[in-house]
Design an enzyme around this catalytic site. Structure first.
Site, PDB file in Angstrom:
ATOM      1  N   MET A   1     -12.405   4.373  -0.671  1.00 18.34           N
ATOM      2  CA  MET A   1     -13.048   4.653   0.619  1.00 18.34           C
ATOM      3  C   MET A   1     -13.754   5.997   0.482  1.00 18.34           C
ATOM      4  SD  MET A   1      -9.931   3.301   2.993  1.00 18.34           S
ATOM      5  CE  MET A   1      -8.802   3.331   1.611  1.00 18.34           C
TER       6      MET A   1
ATOM      7  N   HIS B   1      -1.320  -1.158  -4.159  1.00 19.42           N
ATOM      8  CA  HIS B   1      -2.610  -0.858  -3.530  1.00 19.42           C
ATOM      9  C   HIS B   1      -2.706   0.653  -3.319  1.00 19.42           C
ATOM     10  CE1 HIS B   1      -6.143  -1.965  -1.122  1.00 19.42           C
ATOM     11  NE2 HIS B   1      -5.770  -1.026  -0.257  1.00 19.42           N
TER      12      HIS B   1
ATOM     13  N   SER C   1       0.844  -1.196   0.000  1.00 20.74           N
ATOM     14  CA  SER C   1       0.000   0.000   0.000  1.00 20.74           C
ATOM     15  C   SER C   1       0.871   1.235   0.000  1.00 20.74           C
ATOM     16  CB  SER C   1      -0.900   0.012   1.233  1.00 20.74           C
ATOM     17  OG  SER C   1      -1.484   1.297   1.355  1.00 20.74           O
TER      18      SER C   1
ATOM     19  N   ASP D   1      -6.627  -6.493   4.166  1.00 13.81           N
ATOM     20  CA  ASP D   1      -6.069  -5.137   4.240  1.00 13.81           C
ATOM     21  C   ASP D   1      -6.156  -4.610   5.664  1.00 13.81           C
ATOM     22  OD1 ASP D   1      -5.237  -2.547   3.761  1.00 13.81           O
ATOM     23  OD2 ASP D   1      -6.963  -1.982   2.516  1.00 13.81           O
TER      24      ASP D   1
ATOM     25  N   MET E   1     -11.557  -6.100   5.251  1.00 15.60           N
ATOM     26  CA  MET E   1     -10.737  -5.209   6.073  1.00 15.60           C
ATOM     27  C   MET E   1     -10.417  -5.915   7.392  1.00 15.60           C
ATOM     28  SD  MET E   1     -10.282  -2.534   4.229  1.00 15.60           S
ATOM     29  CE  MET E   1      -9.267  -1.712   5.468  1.00 15.60           C
TER      30      MET E   1
ATOM     31  N   MET F   1      -9.243   8.075  -0.231  1.00 17.14           N
ATOM     32  CA  MET F   1     -10.104   8.456   0.904  1.00 17.14           C
ATOM     33  C   MET F   1     -10.651   9.853   0.659  1.00 17.14           C
ATOM     34  SD  MET F   1      -7.822   7.163   4.119  1.00 17.14           S
ATOM     35  CE  MET F   1      -6.821   5.672   4.032  1.00 17.14           C
TER      36      MET F   1
ATOM     37  N   ASP G   1      -4.942   3.706  -1.875  1.00 19.23           N
ATOM     38  CA  ASP G   1      -6.022   4.003  -0.924  1.00 19.23           C
ATOM     39  C   ASP G   1      -6.597   5.386  -1.182  1.00 19.23           C
ATOM     40  OD1 ASP G   1      -6.167   1.677   0.892  1.00 19.23           O
ATOM     41  OD2 ASP G   1      -4.054   2.147   1.209  1.00 19.23           O
TER      42      ASP G   1
HETATM   43  C1  DX5 Z   1      -6.435   1.565   5.606  1.00 23.42           C
HETATM   44  C2  DX5 Z   1      -6.027   1.242   4.209  1.00 23.42           C
HETATM   45  C3  DX5 Z   1      -4.906   0.318   4.108  1.00 23.42           C
HETATM   46  C4  DX5 Z   1      -3.625   0.779   4.751  1.00 23.42           C
HETATM   47  C5  DX5 Z   1      -3.041  -0.431   5.387  1.00 23.42           C
HETATM   48  O1  DX5 Z   1      -7.645   2.205   5.578  1.00 23.42           O
HETATM   49  O2  DX5 Z   1      -7.111   0.669   3.497  1.00 23.42           O
HETATM   50  O3  DX5 Z   1      -4.672  -0.106   2.776  1.00 23.42           O
HETATM   51  O4  DX5 Z   1      -2.682   1.339   3.872  1.00 23.42           O
HETATM   52  O5  DX5 Z   1      -1.955  -0.038   6.144  1.00 23.42           O
HETATM   53  P1  DX5 Z   1      -1.276  -1.030   7.192  1.00 23.42           P
HETATM   54  O6  DX5 Z   1      -0.768  -2.203   6.425  1.00 23.42           O
HETATM   55  O7  DX5 Z   1      -0.220  -0.172   7.789  1.00 23.42           O
HETATM   56  O8  DX5 Z   1      -2.350  -1.416   8.182  1.00 23.42           O
HETATM   57 ZN    ZN Z   2      -6.644  -0.197   1.499  1.00 25.78          ZN
END
Ligand code: DX5
Ligand code: ZN
Length: 224
Positions: free
Chosen positions: A69, A34, A9, A177, A138, A38, A36
């Site tokens: 997200m 990956h 990620s 994740d 998740m 948001m 993310d």
């Molecule tokens: C959290 C994200 C993840 C995040 C995971 O909302 O969806 O993809 O980057 O990070 P780690 O591996 O540090 O939990």
């Molecule tokens: Zn994620």
């Protein structure tokens, strides 16, 4: 059994040197990146949108695995597909017309996925699974990197894998994740996850070596 895919990620990368982080992921043998996304509504932080996606698309051939997200994924799926996404996942909590949203992702040439928060019943994903290529479970509440892994993931993943396999959906992958690191990745794979997201567990120090170490642990465990 699916081959295991590693999806670092970028959320935990150094954004002032993003291209270097991407190059290190490639050098380490990552299978996909990956991403993310948001929106400040579904989750408090705002990360990045299609401008950054397009920049990433220009510097790597790795598949871009976009985790939306956002409260209105229907406003975004075509934009991210056109910006170069290969996989796009939407939270079941955010979309009232799940089959339609998944179909729109597929129609744009991307692999559609359904994401569930840790407290969301698995049934939501089961109802939509025929239209999905993967289900993202998740193992933290979304919004931040570096949170602690929630152990209910294990029973949820085992139950989902077994349900998919007994309902003619063996091809549907399970992505995990949140809070996955080298010390729990083998357990996560044994529970049935085949696509591993890891942010803070990989994006520090020698990123390529971290990815290779995680791959070695998994390979040893699945071949033993
Ligand atoms: C959290 C994200 C993840 C995040 C995971 O909302 O969806 O993809 O980057 O990070 P780690 O591996 O540090 O939990
Ligand atoms: Zn994620």
């Amino acid at each position: 059994m699916h081959n295991i895919r590693l999806a670092p990620s970028l959320l935990s990368a150094d954004f002032s040197h993003l291209a270097q982080a991407v190059a290190a992921c490639e050098a380490g043998g990552a299978d996909q990146l990956h991403i993310d996304v948001m929106d400040g509504h579904f989750v408090p932080p705002i990360t990045f949108g299609i401008v950054v996606m397009e920049a990433l698309r220009n510097i790597t051939t790795l598949p871009l695995d976009v985790h939306l997200m956002v409260t209105n994924p229907d406003h975004q799926v075509e934009l991210f597909a056109d910006a170069g996404a290969s996989w796009i996942s939407v939270h079941a909590e955010t979309t009232p017309h799940l089959h339609r949203t998944l179909s729109r992702i597929r129609a744009r040439g991307c692999s559609p996925g359904i994401v569930l928060n840790p407290a969301t019943p698995l049934e939501l994903a089961m109802e939509g699974a025929e239209g999905a290529d993967f289900i993202l479970l998740m193992s933290v509440n979304p919004g931040y990197g570096g949170q602690a892994f929630i152990p209910s993931f294990f029973r949820r993943c085992e139950r989902l894998r077994s349900w998919l396999d007994s309902n003619g959906l063996q091809h549907v992958r399970i992505e995990v994740d949140g809070g996955v690191k080298i010390d729990n990745v083998v357990d996560v794979v044994r529970a049935g996850a085949d696509t591993i997201v890891s942010g803070s567990g990989l994006m520090h120090g020698d990123i390529a070596a971290n990815i290779q170490d995680m791959r070695t642990s998994i390979t040893r465990a699945v071949s033993s």
